[in-house]
Design a protein around this motif. Structure first.
Motif, PDB file in Angstrom:
ATOM      1  N   GLN A   1     -23.998 -12.411  44.725  1.00 18.04           N
ATOM      2  CA  GLN A   1     -25.243 -12.457  43.968  1.00 18.04           C
ATOM      3  C   GLN A   1     -25.730 -13.893  43.783  1.00 18.04           C
TER       4      GLN A   1
ATOM      5  N   ALA B   1     -27.201 -14.991  47.048  1.00 17.10           N
ATOM      6  CA  ALA B   1     -28.487 -14.325  47.268  1.00 17.10           C
ATOM      7  C   ALA B   1     -29.574 -14.982  46.421  1.00 17.10           C
ATOM      8  N   TRP B   2     -29.225 -15.381  45.198  1.00 14.29           N
ATOM      9  CA  TRP B   2     -30.199 -16.055  44.326  1.00 14.29           C
ATOM     10  C   TRP B   2     -30.636 -17.381  44.929  1.00 14.29           C
TER      11      TRP B   2
ATOM     12  N   THR C   1     -32.856 -16.788  47.950  1.00 11.44           N
ATOM     13  CA  THR C   1     -34.177 -16.307  47.522  1.00 11.44           C
ATOM     14  C   THR C   1     -35.028 -17.448  46.973  1.00 11.44           C
ATOM     15  N   GLN C   2     -34.401 -18.301  46.158  1.00 13.28           N
ATOM     16  CA  GLN C   2     -35.127 -19.451  45.620  1.00 13.28           C
ATOM     17  C   GLN C   2     -35.612 -20.376  46.737  1.00 13.28           C
TER      18      GLN C   2
ATOM     19  N   LYS D   1     -36.300 -19.551  49.852  1.00 14.03           N
ATOM     20  CA  LYS D   1     -37.384 -18.909  50.614  1.00 14.03           C
ATOM     21  C   LYS D   1     -38.683 -18.881  49.816  1.00 14.03           C
ATOM     22  N   GLN D   2     -38.574 -18.630  48.516  1.00 11.97           N
ATOM     23  CA  GLN D   2     -39.773 -18.591  47.683  1.00 11.97           C
ATOM     24  C   GLN D   2     -40.408 -19.972  47.523  1.00 11.97           C
TER      25      GLN D   2
ATOM     26  N   CYS E   1     -25.614 -21.276  52.635  1.00 13.62           N
ATOM     27  CA  CYS E   1     -25.467 -19.911  52.116  1.00 13.62           C
ATOM     28  C   CYS E   1     -24.813 -19.003  53.157  1.00 13.62           C
TER      29      CYS E   1
END
Length: 267
Positions: free
Chosen positions: A129, A132-133, A136-137, A139-140, A157
């Motif tokens: 998790q 994944a966080w 995601t950060q 990519k955003q 990652c």
């Protein structure tokens, strides 16, 4: 996993009782766990503490030495707490009243063949998790991050995720390895990404007190984390190769002498 054991309560009590000697306790912990980074860090705290005590009370530097001495105690105490995975053991919580945890069982020696128990897999969901966080950060905020840094974050990652996946399938049972992996995944990498994204885009090229920009700091810190990720990956799979060789040695010793195929007593 729970740390509420009698042994841990005794350790915490002793740590509080000898709080003032914390600068010396940290290097002792490093020596016991054979962790050179902790040893070096603890020696630094000890040197600062001893140097502060050596300053005469009537010296103009007495006030500064008091702050240095007190600071070395406080900082070493904080670091001792952060290194709690090295000195506070965990106890698995069973499903029944008398349930006990099962250790990670390796292949038995050829001279003592016995049934091989399946190892208990520790929960690595929280590590996945965290990764994944971070991904995601990244990519955003792809357009906020430098191009090289964005790619580096995703590669780190990916490397760490491979290590976590291997640990999920077959845990090593090495506390030092688990500590380094957990700290890298849950603390170091998220802290670097979170800290950089907290800086306004208009200020990432401003020179800080150390003469570096936020972009330069990010690149260097990601390089260090990438090396750490590669080290963990190599260490994990080097041990896996050794385990496979041990398994082969056991099988060759157990069955290699038989002729005409294996006889398991089946007719």
């Amino acid at each position: 996993m729970s740390r509420h054991t009698v042994a841990n309560i005794v350790k915490v009590t002793l740590a509080i009782a000898f709080f003032i000697f914390m600068p010396f306790i940290v290097p002792i912990l490093g020596i016991v766990k054979k962790n050179w980074k902790v040893i070096a860090e603890g020696v630094l705290y000890s040197v600062l503490f001893v140097a502060a005590l050596s300053i005469d009370a009537e010296s103009p530097l007495s006030t500064l030495s008091s702050f240095v001495g007190l600071g070395s105690i406080v900082v070493s105490a904080v670091r001792f707490y952060m290194l709690r995975d090295l000195w506070l053991s965990r106890k698995a919580k069973g499903t029944g009243r008398n349930a006990t945890s099962q250790p990670n069982t390796a292949w038995p020696a050829a001279s003592h063949p016995s049934a091989v128990a399946a190892p208990v897999t520790p929960s690595t969901e929280h590590l996945s998790q965290s990764l994944a966080w971070v991904a995601t950060q990244a990519k955003q905020n792809k357009h906020h991050l430098p191009a090289d840094a964005y790619v580096s974050v995703l590669e780190i990652c990916q490397t760490l995720d491979a290590v976590v996946d291997a640990e999920t399938r077959q845990p090593l049972g090495d506390p030092q390895f688990e500590y380094e992996l957990t700290a890298t995944v849950r603390e170091y990498l998220p802290a670097v990404v979170r800290g950089y994204l907290a800086i306004p885009p208009s200020m990432v090229e401003n020179r800080q007190a150390n003469g570096r920009t936020a972009n330069e700091e990010l690149v260097e810190q990601l390089q260090l984390l990438a090396r750490q990720a590669e080290t963990l990956h190599a260490s994990r799979h080097r041990q896996t190769s050794m385990d496979l060789s041990n398994t082969g040695n056991f099988l060759r010793e157990r069955f290699g002498h038989q002729q005409g195929g294996f006889d398991f007593g089946i007719k």
